[in-house]
Design an enzyme around this catalytic site. Structure first.
Site, short mmCIF file in Angstrom:
data_model
loop_
_atom_site.label_atom_id
_atom_site.label_comp_id
_atom_site.label_asym_id
_atom_site.label_seq_id
_atom_site.Cartn_x
_atom_site.Cartn_y
_atom_site.Cartn_z
N PRO A 65 66.40 -22.12 29.09
CA PRO A 65 65.67 -21.61 27.99
C PRO A 65 64.80 -22.96 27.28
CG PRO A 65 67.86 -22.20 27.37
CD PRO A 65 67.84 -22.19 29.08
N THR A 94 59.86 -21.55 31.62
CA THR A 94 58.61 -22.11 31.17
C THR A 94 58.76 -23.23 30.54
OG1 THR A 94 58.00 -19.78 31.22
CG2 THR A 94 56.71 -21.27 30.04
N LYS A 169 50.92 -20.39 33.60
CA LYS A 169 52.02 -19.53 32.95
C LYS A 169 51.66 -19.57 31.24
CE LYS A 169 55.86 -17.66 31.45
NZ LYS A 169 55.85 -16.15 31.49
N LYS A 238 58.37 -20.95 21.56
CA LYS A 238 58.32 -22.37 22.55
C LYS A 238 56.88 -22.50 23.34
CE LYS A 238 60.68 -21.57 26.39
NZ LYS A 238 60.23 -21.37 27.53
P1 NAD Z 1 68.34 -17.14 28.23
O1 NAD Z 1 68.40 -17.72 27.04
O2 NAD Z 1 68.82 -15.36 28.18
O3 NAD Z 1 68.89 -17.52 29.45
C1 NAD Z 1 69.10 -18.80 29.67
C2 NAD Z 1 70.69 -19.29 30.37
O4 NAD Z 1 70.69 -20.87 30.51
C3 NAD Z 1 71.66 -18.77 29.53
O5 NAD Z 1 72.62 -18.14 30.30
C4 NAD Z 1 72.21 -20.12 29.19
O6 NAD Z 1 73.74 -20.00 28.80
C5 NAD Z 1 71.92 -20.98 30.21
N1 NAD Z 1 72.02 -22.51 29.65
C6 NAD Z 1 71.70 -23.17 28.74
N2 NAD Z 1 71.80 -24.37 28.85
C7 NAD Z 1 72.26 -24.65 29.74
C8 NAD Z 1 72.73 -25.86 30.56
N3 NAD Z 1 72.61 -26.98 29.96
N4 NAD Z 1 73.26 -25.61 31.87
C9 NAD Z 1 73.26 -24.58 32.32
N5 NAD Z 1 72.94 -23.32 31.98
C10 NAD Z 1 72.38 -23.43 30.59
O7 NAD Z 1 66.67 -17.05 28.55
P2 NAD Z 1 65.79 -16.07 29.45
O8 NAD Z 1 65.25 -15.23 28.67
O9 NAD Z 1 66.62 -15.77 30.63
O10 NAD Z 1 64.81 -17.24 29.76
C11 NAD Z 1 64.89 -18.37 30.77
C12 NAD Z 1 63.48 -18.83 31.01
O11 NAD Z 1 62.75 -17.95 31.75
C13 NAD Z 1 62.89 -19.37 29.89
O12 NAD Z 1 62.03 -20.46 29.99
C14 NAD Z 1 61.76 -18.42 29.40
O13 NAD Z 1 60.61 -18.82 28.77
C15 NAD Z 1 61.34 -17.73 30.79
N6 NAD Z 1 60.95 -16.28 30.95
C16 NAD Z 1 61.75 -15.49 30.28
C17 NAD Z 1 61.19 -13.99 30.34
C18 NAD Z 1 61.98 -13.16 29.55
O14 NAD Z 1 61.42 -11.78 29.47
N7 NAD Z 1 63.02 -13.27 28.97
C19 NAD Z 1 59.88 -13.97 30.85
C20 NAD Z 1 59.41 -14.81 31.66
C21 NAD Z 1 59.85 -16.07 31.44
#
Ligand code: NAD
Length: 302
Positions: A65, A94, A169, A238
């Site tokens: 995240p 990202t 991105k 972010k």
């Molecule tokens: P999210 O918060 O739902 O998932 C992140 C996961 O990482 C969680 O399960 C969390 O427990 C885990 N995590 C946090 N700290 C950690 C650590 N130190 N070690 C291991 N695991 C850890 O976020 P998301 O929506 O899945 O987004 C993830 C990435 O993808 C981000 O960079 C976001 O910008 C990008 N993204 C998200 C979307 C979307 O639609 N959600 C779309 C495109 C890109």
């Protein structure tokens, strides 16, 4: 090729589900026990830290995240860089170009290749395997992991320069942020003027005002007042902050990005970090004293 996956959240979990369904054996880790359990229930092998994944997998993917967390997962204690087996790290998060370059330099010292591979297409794209996957780093490494990324969507090679895909991105997300903010503002204006929200969306989508926001985000998450599109406000903030930081380092105009950034900073303050990014309409609605409600008034409320 043995694949590892770190970060099993909104995006990571559906990606892991697809990789398992495609026949990959996966080693996974998440700092949240329930998230880890969900993935192991599908047949993935659990590890107890990022190094544990990198000890057993030659190709480690991550969907995390924040830039700080990606850096910590790679270079911190028990991080990916300490792994015995890992040959390449593919970051689907990202995190901006600077963090991607930092990670690439750190991993190069351990002879581990880095690919920054941020994705676009949201949860729906992750579930359906239709993500746009922007990749930068060594071309040979891209060719080596292409078949894995193809399970998740359409991999597009942006260039060899570390961080290039991250910049791409951030550009994509600024466009998505701009069109959602603009759609929110005009919808509030129209409702205040007495127009019907669902009729407005139909007209925008039939005309030159159509955007991804009017075609998908408004019908799915704003008109029904569910605010559950699947992207957290804190993640949008972010990405806009990262865009502004990279754009200001390049000394290019940022008038529009700054205005859009202020709208989401307000959303972060008022709706909270975990609110869905479609909540951007709420402070505008409050200021105007209206609500963009596209629910059928004839239906009983739940
Ligand atoms: P999210 O918060 O739902 O998932 C992140 C996961 O990482 C969680 O399960 C969390 O427990 C885990 N995590 C946090 N700290 C950690 C650590 N130190 N070690 C291991 N695991 C850890 O976020 P998301 O929506 O899945 O987004 C993830 C990435 O993808 C981000 O960079 C976001 O910008 C990008 N993204 C998200 C979307 C979307 O639609 N959600 C779309 C495109 C890109």
């Amino acid at each position: 090729m043995t694949v590892g996956f770190i970060g099993l959240g909104t995006m990571g979990f559906p990606m892991v589900t697809r990789l398992l369904a495609a026949g990959h054996e996966l080693v996974v880790y998440d700092s949240s026990a329930p998230a880890l359990h969900k993935a192991t229930a599908l047949g993935a092998e659990p590890a107890d830290c990022p190094k544990g994944v990198a000890d057993r997998a030659d190709t480690v993917l991550a969907s995390l995240p924040s830039p700080q967390i990606s850096q910590q997962v790679v270079t911190g204690t028990d991080g990916v860089a300490e792994g015995d087996r890992v040959a390449r790290f593919v970051d689907l998060s990202t995190i901006g170009a600077q963090s991607a370059q930092h990670i690439s330099r750190k991993l190069a010292r351990q002879q581990i290749a880095a690919l920054d591979s941020p994705v676009s297409g949201g949860v729906g794209g992750a579930e359906k395997g239709t993500l746009a996957i922007m990749v930068s780093g060594p071309r040979a490494e891209f060719d080596a992991v292409r078949h894995v990324l193809a399970v998740l969507g359409n991999p597009i090679f942006v260039g060899e320069q570390p961080g290039a895909a991250q910049t791409m991105k951030l550009i994509n997300n600024l466009m998505a942020a701009a069109t959602l903010a603009a759609t929110a503002e005009v919808m509030v204006m129209g409702v205040k003027a007495g127009l019907e929200p669902s009729v407005m969306i139909d007209v925008l989508n039939a005309g030159s005002g159509a955007t991804h926001a009017s075609r998908d985000k408004f019908p799915r998450a704003v008109l029904p007042r569910t605010f559950d599109f699947g992207f957290a406000t804190q993640l949008m903030v972010k990405d806009i902050r990262l865009y502004l930081s990279e754009a200001s380092a390049l000394q290019v105009p940022t008038d529009l990005a700054e205005a859009i950034g202020r709208l989401w900073e307000t959303t972060l303050q008022t709706a909270g970090p975990r609110s869905d990014f479609t909540s951007i309409v709420k402070p505008m609605e409050t200021a105007a004293g209206v609500e963009i409600d596209g629910r059928d008034p004839g239906l009983p409320s739940e």
